[in-house]
Write an enzyme that holds these catalytic residues in place. Structure first.
Site, PDB file in Angstrom:
ATOM      1  N   GLY A 150     116.501   4.702 -24.947  1.00  0.00           N
ATOM      2  CA  GLY A 150     115.470   3.696 -25.152  1.00  0.00           C
ATOM      3  C   GLY A 150     115.055   3.648 -26.614  1.00  0.00           C
ATOM      4  N   VAL A 151     114.903   2.455 -27.159  1.00  0.00           N
ATOM      5  CA  VAL A 151     114.378   2.297 -28.522  1.00  0.00           C
ATOM      6  C   VAL A 151     113.097   1.511 -28.392  1.00  0.00           C
ATOM      7  CG1 VAL A 151     114.809   1.414 -30.860  1.00  0.00           C
ATOM      8  CG2 VAL A 151     116.720   2.002 -29.367  1.00  0.00           C
ATOM      9  N   GLY A 152     112.028   2.077 -28.840  1.00  0.00           N
ATOM     10  CA  GLY A 152     110.758   1.353 -28.774  1.00  0.00           C
ATOM     11  C   GLY A 152     110.254   1.104 -30.178  1.00  0.00           C
ATOM     12  N   LYS A 153     109.057   0.579 -30.249  1.00  0.00           N
ATOM     13  CA  LYS A 153     108.458   0.366 -31.561  1.00  0.00           C
ATOM     14  C   LYS A 153     108.141   1.713 -32.183  1.00  0.00           C
ATOM     15  CE  LYS A 153     105.011  -1.967 -29.962  1.00  0.00           C
ATOM     16  NZ  LYS A 153     105.465  -1.867 -28.565  1.00  0.00           N
ATOM     17  N   GLU A 154     107.715   2.636 -31.347  1.00  0.00           N
ATOM     18  CA  GLU A 154     107.197   3.872 -31.914  1.00  0.00           C
ATOM     19  C   GLU A 154     107.901   5.118 -31.401  1.00  0.00           C
ATOM     20  OE1 GLU A 154     102.791   3.477 -31.887  1.00  0.00           O
ATOM     21  OE2 GLU A 154     103.370   2.709 -33.836  1.00  0.00           O
ATOM     22  N   ASN A 203     105.711   1.825 -18.505  1.00  0.00           N
ATOM     23  CA  ASN A 203     105.627   3.283 -18.606  1.00  0.00           C
ATOM     24  C   ASN A 203     105.708   3.973 -17.249  1.00  0.00           C
ATOM     25  OD1 ASN A 203     105.628   3.397 -21.374  1.00  0.00           O
ATOM     26  ND2 ASN A 203     103.415   3.126 -21.529  1.00  0.00           N
ATOM     27  N   ASP A 234      97.565   4.258 -21.316  1.00  0.00           N
ATOM     28  CA  ASP A 234      98.494   3.190 -21.737  1.00  0.00           C
ATOM     29  C   ASP A 234      99.413   2.854 -20.565  1.00  0.00           C
ATOM     30  OD1 ASP A 234      99.774   1.316 -23.380  1.00  0.00           O
ATOM     31  OD2 ASP A 234     101.185   2.790 -24.158  1.00  0.00           O
ATOM     32  N   GLY A 294     116.790   6.081 -13.740  1.00  0.00           N
ATOM     33  CA  GLY A 294     116.009   5.006 -13.139  1.00  0.00           C
ATOM     34  C   GLY A 294     115.731   3.941 -14.171  1.00  0.00           C
TER      35      GLY A 294
HETATM   36  N1  LIG Z   1     112.685  11.460 -19.632  1.00  0.00           N
HETATM   37  C1  LIG Z   1     113.340  10.310 -19.768  1.00  0.00           C
HETATM   38  N2  LIG Z   1     114.523  10.129 -19.133  1.00  0.00           N
HETATM   39  C2  LIG Z   1     115.185   8.958 -19.258  1.00  0.00           C
HETATM   40  N3  LIG Z   1     114.770   7.907 -19.989  1.00  0.00           N
HETATM   41  C3  LIG Z   1     113.597   8.025 -20.646  1.00  0.00           C
HETATM   42  C4  LIG Z   1     112.821   9.224 -20.569  1.00  0.00           C
HETATM   43  N4  LIG Z   1     111.710   9.052 -21.313  1.00  0.00           N
HETATM   44  C5  LIG Z   1     111.798   7.810 -21.839  1.00  0.00           C
HETATM   45  N5  LIG Z   1     112.924   7.186 -21.445  1.00  0.00           N
HETATM   46  C6  LIG Z   1     113.364   5.828 -21.827  1.00  0.00           C
HETATM   47  O1  LIG Z   1     112.916   5.533 -23.149  1.00  0.00           O
HETATM   48  C7  LIG Z   1     112.010   4.431 -23.149  1.00  0.00           C
HETATM   49  C8  LIG Z   1     110.875   4.651 -24.148  1.00  0.00           C
HETATM   50  O2  LIG Z   1     110.136   5.797 -23.767  1.00  0.00           O
HETATM   51  P1  LIG Z   1     108.566   5.860 -23.943  1.00  0.00           P
HETATM   52  O3  LIG Z   1     107.919   4.813 -23.112  1.00  0.00           O
HETATM   53  O4  LIG Z   1     108.131   7.247 -23.725  1.00  0.00           O
HETATM   54  O5  LIG Z   1     108.445   5.505 -25.501  1.00  0.00           O
HETATM   55  P2  LIG Z   1     107.524   4.388 -26.163  1.00  0.00           P
HETATM   56  O6  LIG Z   1     106.557   5.135 -26.996  1.00  0.00           O
HETATM   57  O7  LIG Z   1     107.047   3.478 -25.094  1.00  0.00           O
HETATM   58  O8  LIG Z   1     108.225   3.463 -27.099  1.00  0.00           O
HETATM   59  P3  LIG Z   1     107.450   2.088 -27.434  1.00  0.00           P
HETATM   60  O9  LIG Z   1     107.222   2.167 -28.866  1.00  0.00           O
HETATM   61  O10 LIG Z   1     108.370   1.025 -26.974  1.00  0.00           O
HETATM   62  O11 LIG Z   1     106.157   2.020 -26.674  1.00  0.00           O
HETATM   63  C9  LIG Z   1     111.533   4.332 -21.718  1.00  0.00           C
HETATM   64  O12 LIG Z   1     111.146   3.041 -21.386  1.00  0.00           O
HETATM   65  C10 LIG Z   1     112.749   4.788 -20.924  1.00  0.00           C
HETATM   66  O13 LIG Z   1     113.667   3.745 -20.771  1.00  0.00           O
HETATM   67 MG   LIG Z   2     106.547   3.225 -23.347  1.00  0.00          MG
END
Ligand SMILES: Nc1ncnc2c1ncn2[C@@H]1O[C@H](COP(=O)(O)OP(=O)(O)OP(=O)(O)O)[C@@H](O)[C@H]1O
Ligand SMILES: [Mg+2]
Length: 299
Positions: free
Chosen positions: A103-107, A233, A228, A192
């Site tokens: 997963g690549v998010g903003k943060e 999430n 959040d 998942g």
């Molecule tokens: N333990 C894990 N196992 C598998 N995939 C995961 C796990 N934790 C996170 N991910 C994947 O990585 C993504 C981003 O994780 P997370 O929500 O913790 O980061 P984020 O801080 O939301 O990033 P954003 O900046 O987008 O908010 C999740 O939506 C999921 O797809």
């Molecule tokens: Mg998230």
């Protein structure tokens, strides 16, 4: 290529001098965002030509960033910081290899990794200020800000790891927290997809009840409010069970805003289930339930 891609690719190429110099820059960045070359050489106890060679190499690998101004100085990039945390996980015997990005998010960037026993785990690298970080790369003056984003990311990882341990100990459905180093968290791998990505659910009310049961356990037993919570999430696996992720912004139950944040978490979920699945649920009743003021849900 994300910084973790860079780190994962170059990590195996790093030798003792490279790692030593990355460590020195990291330690000295607490005082000064760009660490003078001479200071690096002094702490490294290496001849200057070897230090210059190594810094040049680290620069080309994209792990450090150099400044040629009043003096020549170096600072860590996220990729350099990633390498230091990967190194710590490898040395601790937790990680053997990195794989796909999950997963690549903003943060944050989340990767899958293998333990020496061959178990798949997930590693989340916090990337606070990534957007402003890109902008400041062009403006060299903002070194202090860059250094402080690395520090902020480390604080976010520490906070998230702490929250995960608190709630995990009370059997809230979260990935198992395994280890934390700098801005990175190693945790159990979930198979998942985010709730938002599921188009149909056989029994949406059951999924909602399971999420709310976990929100309640976190609040009443672990004394933690996620703060959040949304369909992004919550991960739902193939067995239709949920896991709640992304905890760095949690607050404790006696925080002045805890009630308001708990209510917002609940509202986010209810509005999603209302929108997508037409579930109509009384939010006051649900709030009373998650706050421990009533024992069962009415739906
Ligand atoms: N333990 C894990 N196992 C598998 N995939 C995961 C796990 N934790 C996170 N991910 C994947 O990585 C993504 C981003 O994780 P997370 O929500 O913790 O980061 P984020 O801080 O939301 O990033 P954003 O900046 O987008 O908010 C999740 O939506 C999921 O797809
Ligand atoms: Mg998230």
């Amino acid at each position: 290529m994300s910084s973790a891609d860079v780190a994962v690719e170059v990590f195996r190429k790093l030798g003792t001098d490279d790692l030593r110099i990355l460590h020195i820059i990291e330690a000295a960045m607490g005082k000064r965002a760009f660490v003078p070359k001479e200071q690096i050489a002094k702490y490294a106890k290496l001849p200057m030509d070897r230090v210059v060679f190594t810094l040049d190499r680290l620069n080309k690998l994209g792990l450090v960033y150099s400044m040629h101004g009043a003096y020549v100085g170096y600072t860590l990039n996220y990729a350099g910081y990633d390498c230091l945390s990967i190194n710590a996980f490898v040395k601790a015997g937790l990680i053997d290899a990195f794989g796909q990005i999950l997963g690549v998010g903003k943060e944050a960037d989340v990767y899958d990794a293998l333990t020496p026993m061959g178990t798949r785990i997930a590693v989340k690298f916090h990337r606070l200020g990534r957007i402003s970080f890109r902008q400041t790369r062009r403006k060299r003056g903002y070194a202090a800000e860059r250094a402080s984003w690395l520090f902020q990311s480390r604080l976010a990882a520490e906070k998230e790891f702490h929250a995960m341990k608190l709630v995990y100990a009370h059997c809230v459905a979260v990935p198992e927290p395994l280890s934390q180093n700098r801005h990175a968290i190693a945790m159990g791998m979930i198979e998942g997809a985010e709730l938002a990505r599921w188009r149909e659910l056989p029994d949406p009310a059951k999924v909602l009840r399971e999420i709310l049961g976990n929100v309640k356990r976190a609040y009443v037993e672990a004394r933690v409010v996620h703060a959040d919570l949304s369909e992004y999430n919550v991960i739902l696996n193939q067995d239709m069970h949920v896991l709640i992720i992304d905890w760095p912004q949690y607050v404790v139950a006696d925080h002045p805003n805890a009630q308001e944040l708990l209510r917002r978490d609940v509202e986010n979920l209810l509005s999603f289930f209302g929108r997508r699945y037409g579930l109509k649920v009384n939010s006051d009743e649900v709030h009373a339930y998650v706050a421990g003021k009533c024992v069962a849900l009415a739906f």
